[in-house]
Design an enzyme around this catalytic site. Structure first.
Site, short mmCIF file in Angstrom:
data_model
loop_
_atom_site.label_atom_id
_atom_site.label_comp_id
_atom_site.label_asym_id
_atom_site.label_seq_id
_atom_site.Cartn_x
_atom_site.Cartn_y
_atom_site.Cartn_z
CG ASP A 50 -2.01 1.00 1.17
OD1 ASP A 50 -2.00 1.82 0.24
OD2 ASP A 50 -2.89 0.97 2.05
CG ASP A 51 -0.12 4.71 0.07
OD1 ASP A 51 -0.96 4.26 -0.73
OD2 ASP A 51 -0.40 5.54 0.95
CB CYS A 90 -6.62 2.55 -1.22
SG CYS A 90 -5.14 3.13 -0.40
NE ARG A 94 -5.96 -1.16 -1.56
CZ ARG A 94 -4.98 -1.78 -0.90
NH1 ARG A 94 -5.16 -2.98 -0.43
NH2 ARG A 94 -3.83 -1.17 -0.71
CE LYS A 147 -6.09 0.38 2.17
NZ LYS A 147 -5.26 1.60 2.16
CG HIS A 149 -9.85 0.97 1.33
ND1 HIS A 149 -8.87 1.92 1.24
CD2 HIS A 149 -10.96 1.61 1.77
CE1 HIS A 149 -9.35 3.09 1.61
NE2 HIS A 149 -10.62 2.92 1.94
CB SER A 172 -6.61 3.60 4.94
OG SER A 172 -6.71 3.50 3.54
CG HIS A 226 -1.84 3.89 3.90
ND1 HIS A 226 -2.22 4.65 4.99
CD2 HIS A 226 -2.63 4.28 2.87
CE1 HIS A 226 -3.21 5.46 4.62
NE2 HIS A 226 -3.47 5.26 3.34
CG ASP A 278 -2.44 0.81 -2.97
OD1 ASP A 278 -1.23 1.12 -2.80
OD2 ASP A 278 -3.35 1.29 -2.28
CG ASN A 279 -1.83 4.27 -4.07
OD1 ASN A 279 -2.81 3.77 -3.54
ND2 ASN A 279 -0.89 4.87 -3.36
CE LYS A 299 -2.85 7.53 -1.13
NZ LYS A 299 -2.87 6.92 0.20
MG MG Z 1 -2.69 3.04 -1.33
#
Ligand code: MG
Length: 461
Positions: A50-51, A90, A94, A147, A149, A172, A226, A278-279, A299
């Site tokens: 994540d991130d 996010c 996803r 996660k 989300h 998150s 994240h 994811d980003n 992001k």
């Molecule tokens: Mg993310």
């Protein structure tokens, strides 16, 4: 309606499978049946950070974050350099990974609230078919760790979207409350985050061990890096990069444990492991955010740093070791690729935006992806075709209160010559812009209102 019928068929198929496997006293039968049922079907493990930024791994050039396990995964597998998350935040990212569809089709995107929040009433619609549902119907054991989300209310949880089990924070880790859920129950609130990566990893390893005799799909979506950042005692204050480095180094440890377990159980040559994020990095978090390396921004935006990600594919004996792939690919492609390799039915009655990239994974040909659409919310901001990328609208990264900038003519960059998107060549190549404009017209035609959710939204813009 068509979509619901198709989904019902999937659910019926998985209901039959679950009943035959869950019957008491049939453990021996289950094992024998599983061995036969495997029928050469590979296992799939998706590790989704994540991130995490394009520049955050040793193998992708970070000078002070140590990632020996991911570096080894790269050496033993494939490293891609033109691979994209389907969105720069996010929730839509996803949704796209699990369904093979642009978030605008599932409704998992919005211009106002760009992700789901603890007070959100919605989630991934029941009409969508996830990788887990499709594989479950094909006899796979499925687990989601980490996660989610895609909706925290019971009807949207992983257990309602094809996963046999779930352990994780449903959104998150900076949102309140921050529950840790096991299945559909909250088991800890607030979640103790310093041991989260460890506990997720233990759950993932237990799932692999207990399903070593039948095909399985593990969707391991880490909570980190994240913010807020947490590392366990074994990793805290160890990295030259500070806390962000500690966290990434613990994620790397987790990857090493997963690959190690697959080797020890003799499953490595029957398991495809895909690692990505994811980003891009959350740059406004400053020292607590990652790095997109030489890519522009991070992001939340449609410059390369927002959506281009590290992507490593590992499958000893099937994926040739030590390759760098420069073809385009996307998390949108996971569903068609995985279902093709599993010999499982692809969901019908819907538009899929992913393509089967297994020819590139297995060294048989190009990836098959030549175009990437960069959405922000429900609006199309940019399009890449081959090496050329057009920006119709730009907006700098997440967290800054700046309005959209519309470009007429659009900005044009050659990402081969100029991966950092520094030199606008729109005036020199109007024919490239015209070609991409035609592509966008065709793309919008296939977002027919009524057929796909939210499709009219793009028409109104
Ligand atoms: Mg993310």
């Amino acid at each position: 309606m068509q979509a619901q019928i198709n989904r019902r068929e999937f659910v019926r198929a998985l209901g039959l499978g679950a009943a035959s496997f869950a019957a008491p006293g049939l453990v021996g039968l289950r094992r024998a049946g599983a061995a036969a049922a495997r029928g050469g079907k590979p296992n799939f493990v998706v590790i989704f950070c994540d991130d995490l930024g394009y520049g955050d791994l040793g193998a992708y050039g970070h000078p002070t974050i140590r990632t020996p396990n991911l570096d080894r995964m790269v050496a033993e597998g494939q490293k891609w350099t033109n691979f994209y998350a389907a969105a720069s935040v996010c929730t839509p990212s996803r949704a796209a990974l699990l369904t093979g569809r642009l978030p605008i089709r599932s409704g998992m995107c919005s211009d106002k609230r760009r992700v789901l929040f603890p007070d959100s009433a919605g989630g991934l619609p029941d009409s969508e078919v996830t990788i887990a549902e499709a594989l479950k119907a094909a006899g796979y054991a499925t687990a989601c760790v980490g996660k989610w989300h895609l909706g925290h209310l019971p009807q949207y949880l992983p257990t309602r979207h094809g996963f046999d089990s779930y352990l994780g924070i449903p959104y998150s880790n900076d949102m309140r409350p921050t529950p840790l859920m096991d299945g559909e129950k909250v088991i800890e609130e607030p979640a103790e985050q310093s041991t989260l990566t460890k506990r997720y990893t233990q759950r993932a390893l237990a799932f692999i061990e207990s399903n070593k005799n039948r095909p399985f799909f593990l969707y391991f979506a880490h909570t980190f890096p994240h913010v807020p950042l947490f590392a366990s005692g074994d990793f805290k204050d160890r990295s030259l990069r500070g806390l962000y480095g500690d966290v990434v180094e613990e994620l790397d440890w987790s990857v090493g444990r997963i690959l190690g377990a697959l080797r020890e159980l003799g499953l490595a040559e029957n398991t495809l492991v895909l690692f990505t994020s994811d980003n891009g990095p959350w740059l406004t978090q400053k020292l607590n955010g990652g790095s997109a390396g030489l890519l522009r921004e991070g992001k939340g935006c449609t410059y390369e740093g927002g959506m281009r990600e590290p992507f490593v594919a590992w499958w000893p004996g099937r994926i040739r070791a030590g390759q760098t792939v420069m073809d385009m690919g996307s998390t949108l492609d996971f569903l068609p690729t995985i279902l093709s390799l599993a010999g499982a039915a692809v969901p019908t009655g819907r538009v899929l935006d992913g393509v089967d990239i297994s020819p590139a994974l297995l060294g048989r040909g190009p990836s098959g992806r030549s175009v990437m659409y960069y959405y922000r919310g429900a609006k199309l901001y940019a399009v890449r075709k081959g090496p050329y990328k057009v920006h119709f609208i730009t907006k700098p990264a997440y967290g800054r209160n700046i309005k959209d900038t519309w470009h007429d003519p659009p900005e044009l960059y050659h990402l081969g010559h100029d991966p950092s998107e520094k030199f606008n060549i729109a005036e020199r190549r109007p024919e490239v812009i015209a070609e991409i404009n035609r592509l966008v017209e065709q793309h919008r035609e296939n977002l027919v209102p009524g057929k796909d959710q939210l499709a009219e939204r793009i028409k109104r813009k």
